[in-house]
Design a protein around this motif. Structure first.
Motif, short mmCIF file in Angstrom:
data_model
loop_
_atom_site.label_atom_id
_atom_site.label_comp_id
_atom_site.label_asym_id
_atom_site.label_seq_id
_atom_site.Cartn_x
_atom_site.Cartn_y
_atom_site.Cartn_z
N LEU A 6 0.82 -1.21 0.00
CA LEU A 6 0.00 0.00 0.00
C LEU A 6 0.85 1.25 0.00
N ASP A 7 2.14 1.10 0.25
CA ASP A 7 3.09 2.20 0.23
C ASP A 7 4.47 1.61 0.06
N SER A 8 5.48 2.44 -0.10
CA SER A 8 6.87 2.00 -0.19
C SER A 8 7.73 3.10 0.43
N PRO A 9 8.98 2.80 0.77
CA PRO A 9 9.81 3.81 1.45
C PRO A 9 9.90 5.13 0.70
N ASP A 10 9.96 5.08 -0.63
CA ASP A 10 10.01 6.33 -1.40
C ASP A 10 8.63 6.78 -1.87
N HIS A 11 7.59 6.04 -1.49
CA HIS A 11 6.19 6.34 -1.81
C HIS A 11 5.89 6.25 -3.30
N GLN A 12 6.81 5.62 -4.04
CA GLN A 12 6.62 5.51 -5.49
C GLN A 12 6.93 4.12 -6.03
N SER A 13 7.81 3.36 -5.40
CA SER A 13 8.27 2.08 -5.96
C SER A 13 7.18 1.02 -6.03
N HIS A 14 6.14 1.14 -5.22
CA HIS A 14 5.05 0.16 -5.30
C HIS A 14 4.17 0.38 -6.52
N MET A 15 4.43 1.50 -7.24
CA MET A 15 3.73 1.80 -8.47
C MET A 15 4.73 1.86 -9.63
N TYR A 16 4.21 1.67 -10.85
CA TYR A 16 5.06 1.75 -12.04
C TYR A 16 4.36 2.65 -13.04
N ASN A 17 5.12 3.57 -13.60
CA ASN A 17 4.52 4.61 -14.43
C ASN A 17 4.63 4.28 -15.92
N THR A 18 3.51 4.00 -16.55
CA THR A 18 3.47 3.84 -18.00
C THR A 18 2.69 4.99 -18.64
N VAL A 19 2.43 6.03 -17.85
CA VAL A 19 1.64 7.17 -18.31
C VAL A 19 2.47 8.02 -19.27
N LYS A 20 1.83 8.50 -20.32
CA LYS A 20 2.50 9.32 -21.33
C LYS A 20 2.13 10.79 -21.24
N GLY A 21 1.15 11.12 -20.40
CA GLY A 21 0.74 12.51 -20.25
C GLY A 21 -0.35 12.90 -21.22
N ALA A 22 -0.96 14.07 -20.93
CA ALA A 22 -2.00 14.64 -21.79
C ALA A 22 -3.16 13.67 -22.04
N PHE A 23 -3.41 12.78 -21.09
CA PHE A 23 -4.49 11.80 -21.17
C PHE A 23 -4.35 10.89 -22.38
N GLN A 24 -3.13 10.64 -22.82
CA GLN A 24 -2.90 9.66 -23.87
C GLN A 24 -3.05 8.25 -23.28
N PRO A 25 -3.36 7.26 -24.11
CA PRO A 25 -3.47 5.89 -23.59
C PRO A 25 -2.16 5.46 -22.93
N ALA A 26 -2.26 4.93 -21.73
CA ALA A 26 -1.08 4.47 -21.01
C ALA A 26 -0.56 3.16 -21.59
N GLY A 27 0.72 2.92 -21.41
CA GLY A 27 1.31 1.68 -21.86
C GLY A 27 0.91 0.51 -20.97
N PRO A 28 1.20 -0.74 -21.38
CA PRO A 28 0.83 -1.90 -20.58
C PRO A 28 1.62 -1.97 -19.29
N CYS A 29 1.03 -2.56 -18.28
CA CYS A 29 1.71 -2.73 -17.00
C CYS A 29 2.73 -3.86 -17.10
N PRO A 30 3.89 -3.72 -16.47
CA PRO A 30 4.90 -4.78 -16.50
C PRO A 30 4.56 -5.90 -15.53
#
Length: 346
Positions: free
Chosen positions: A201-225
């Motif tokens: 639900l969290d990680s030490p850096d508050h980001q590693s538990h998530m993976y970013n495939t977002v491209k911005g501007a509400f473009q379709p995001a890439g597949p999750c690894p």
């Protein structure tokens, strides 16, 4: 014609939420990155539920603890926050930049604050996969207040600015704060990652538990690894900063340099960042993600696909919390190092 096309789009897409949240408080508090620190290192503007405080523990179900919210949907007791924008005048003073509401078709009647999005793969698809709602105790951040290079900013692909020519300007996004006066203000945009590791639900850096495939501007995001296989809602913030009262170049520094500065002390824009603390009540967010509702229809009683409850502008505005940090936040003078709310400029 534009709104007609939008109506047609809303009829065929998968679920998506877009709603306004008024300001809950503006204080130096950060229960995710600096839990228990009173005050935190820099000033934040916070919207959402009234359970927000300096020490919201991961074991706390914010959706059950909060009793009101500044957001349109009464079941959304989450908290959303970013740094605060200031104007640096040539006479050495700082003044807090006011926020203003998004376009009337987007803001649902809020006075200021932020517009929040929960989309799926894009506005037109969920990628043919289930979108799993966040769990109680979930939290994450995007960006970093310590980023001070263009390369560092580009590592967060969906944190940008738009110099608004009108309130509806979209596109032409930049990594830096606009260097010219913007006719309708500056919009700060924060897109969060949407791929979860399925465990933490969290990680030490508050980001590693998530993976970013977002491209911005509400473009379709890439597949999750494979390391982060669970597709979650795509959370995004739009904050409208009303910089128009400072558009007179005679107010700007004499060298013509960009005059706006984040409460982190960053006058370029690379340190833009945002925090998210999940707090939807019960299964309300999952119900919305499993439905075919779109934007305001998700809570309109007259719509057959409404799955959420909306509240009035008066109810949103009435939700506030007490000040924990008692300090001047609207402006200050040099020397900046003695000002408690803005980190030293170097």
């Amino acid at each position: 014609m534009k709104w007609f096309l939008l109506s047609l789009l809303a009829a065929v897409v998968h679920a998506g939420l877009r709603f306004g949240c008024e300001t809950l408080t503006v204080q130096r508090l950060d229960p995710v990155v600096e839990p228990g620190n009173i005050p935190s290192a820099h000033l934040h503007q916070i919207v959402g539920g009234n359970a927000f405080n300096a020490t919201v523990l991961p074991s706390v179900d914010v959706g059950e603890r909060a009793t009101c919210t500044t957001c349109l949907y009464s079941e959304d007791l989450s908290n959303y926050w970013t740094a605060v924008l200031y104007f640096r005048a040539r006479n050495g003073t700082y003044k807090r930049v006011k926020q203003y509401a998004n376009a009337p078709s987007l803001h649902d009647g809020q006075v200021a604050g932020m517009t929040i999005y929960y989309t799926q793969e894009s506005f037109s698809s969920n990628g043919k996969q289930k979108i799993t709602a966040f769990k109680p105790g979930f939290r994450m951040t995007v960006g970093s207040p310590t980023v001070d290079t263009r390369a560092g900013a580009e590592s967060y692909k969906a944190l940008r600015y738009t110099c608004l020519q009108t309130i509806l300007t979209r596109g032409s996004e930049t990594y830096e704060l606009p260097k010219e006066p913007c006719p309708a203000g500056i919009m700060a945009i924060h897109h969060f990652p949407a791929c979860w590791d399925g465990k933490n639900l969290d990680s030490p850096d508050h980001q590693s538990h998530m993976y970013n495939t977002v491209k911005g501007a509400f473009q379709p995001a890439g597949p999750c690894p494979a390391s982060h296989p669970v597709r979650m809602p795509q959370v995004a913030y739009e904050t409208m900063w009303n910089t128009t009262e400072f558009n007179d170049r005679d107010l700007w520094p004499e060298d013509g340099s960009q005059p706006f500065v984040w409460s982190t002390g960053d006058s370029v824009g690379y340190s833009t960042h945002a925090d998210y603390l999940f707090g939807w009540k019960g299964d309300s967010l999952q119900r919305a993600m499993d439905s075919d509702c779109f934007f305001r229809d998700c809570g309109s009683p007259e719509k057959p696909n409404a799955v959420l409850k909306i509240q009035s502008a008066e109810e949103k505005s009435a939700c506030k919390i007490a000040r924990t940090v008692d300090e001047e936040i609207d402006g200050c003078k040099f020397p900046i190092r003695s000002a408690p709310l803005i980190r030293a400029l170097t």
